[in-house]
Scaffold this motif. Structure first.
Motif, PDB file in Angstrom:
ATOM      1  N   SER A   7      14.832 -17.996  14.034  1.00  0.00           N
ATOM      2  CA  SER A   7      14.368 -16.707  13.533  1.00  0.00           C
ATOM      3  C   SER A   7      12.846 -16.633  13.543  1.00  0.00           C
ATOM      4  N   ILE A  11      10.500 -13.822  15.421  1.00  0.00           N
ATOM      5  CA  ILE A  11       9.451 -13.082  14.715  1.00  0.00           C
ATOM      6  C   ILE A  11       8.126 -13.222  15.458  1.00  0.00           C
ATOM      7  N   VAL A  86       8.121  -5.176  12.025  1.00  0.00           N
ATOM      8  CA  VAL A  86       8.698  -6.517  12.182  1.00  0.00           C
ATOM      9  C   VAL A  86       9.412  -6.917  10.895  1.00  0.00           C
ATOM     10  N   PHE A  90      13.517  -7.879  10.431  1.00  0.00           N
ATOM     11  CA  PHE A  90      13.946  -9.230  10.057  1.00  0.00           C
ATOM     12  C   PHE A  90      14.222  -9.372   8.562  1.00  0.00           C
ATOM     13  N   LEU A 138       4.581 -11.803   5.791  1.00  0.00           N
ATOM     14  CA  LEU A 138       5.992 -11.451   5.657  1.00  0.00           C
ATOM     15  C   LEU A 138       6.595 -12.306   4.556  1.00  0.00           C
TER      16      LEU A 138
END
Length: 231
Positions: A7, A11, A86, A90, A138
């Motif tokens: 993942s 990203i 983004v 996610f 994030l």
């Protein structure tokens, strides 16, 4: 719970499409008092998003040409849009260094990449020198397969001459810190033309990471934003 392996790579690829890069990250531990994630629960992990050199500039300019001219902070707005998209894709919460109340971005960055501040306050990167930035982060409510970076070599320790403390006409940087008002007054004044057109003279004097140095037009853009700052 730990997010699926791969993942983080997906990203990174999504950010790279706009010239941005992942700048490391880590899983929060007990006692960190992390901010909240997308649902309001405490975040379990953070990924720092930023740039190396001026790679995002062409993407930003393309976006800027399609926006109203009256946007107060266009680079912040663009960064929020890109990183926000983004984050939505996610399942993360996007945050920005300019968010209030301020989040500890510099502390996160030091932990994520093992960096230390230069005499100018900008974190010194062993590859990029002073020519990098953090555009956002994030926040995830699940752990990620990542770990904080090891302490990087601090180039300032071996720099004897310290040209970054000798080039500013206003002596804005010293062992006592950054003389914000002196710098702002100089940049706005008649003698500040070299700073306005080519960027901070102290920063440009640093001998490290010069291949990542922002082009003059990028430095002029940032200096113009600084010159517009309210006291």
């Amino acid at each position: 719970m730990i997010a699926p392996a791969g993942s983080v790579d997906r990203i990174a690829a999504a950010l790279h499409a706009n010239g941005l890069v992942l700048r490391g990250g880590f899983n929060f531990t007990t006692g960190n008092a992390p901010p909240t994630g997308s649902s309001g629960a405490p975040a379990a992990a953070v990924l720092l998003v930023g740039q190396a050199g001026a790679a995002p500039w062409p993407y930003f300019l393309r976006w800027r040409g399609q926006q109203p001219q009256a946007i107060a902070n266009p680079l912040d707005t663009w960064s929020r849009e890109v990183i926000g998209a983004v984050a939505e894709a996610f399942g993360a919460r996007a945050v920005s260094p300019s968010d209030r109340p301020y989040l500890p971005f510099q502390q996160w960055a030091m932990r994520a990449e093992g960096l230390k501040p230069s005499p100018l306050g900008i974190l010194m990167h062993p590859q990029y020198g002073l020519w990098h930035a953090y555009r956002g982060a994030l926040l995830f409510e699940d752990e990620l397969p990542i770990q904080a970076g090891e302490t990087a070599p601090h180039l300032c320790d071996s720099c004897v001459e310290k040209p970054c403390l000798k080039s500013c006409p206003a002596d804005a940087y010293s062992a006592q810190g950054f003389a914000y008002q002196s710098c702002l007054t100089h940049v706005r004044g008649a003698g500040g033309s070299p700073c306005r057109s080519g960027g901070c003279l102290d920063r440009n004097a640093c001998p490290y990471g010069t291949e990542y140095r922002y082009p003059p037009e990028v430095q002029a853009f940032h200096m113009a934003s600084f010159a517009r700052a309210t006291n």
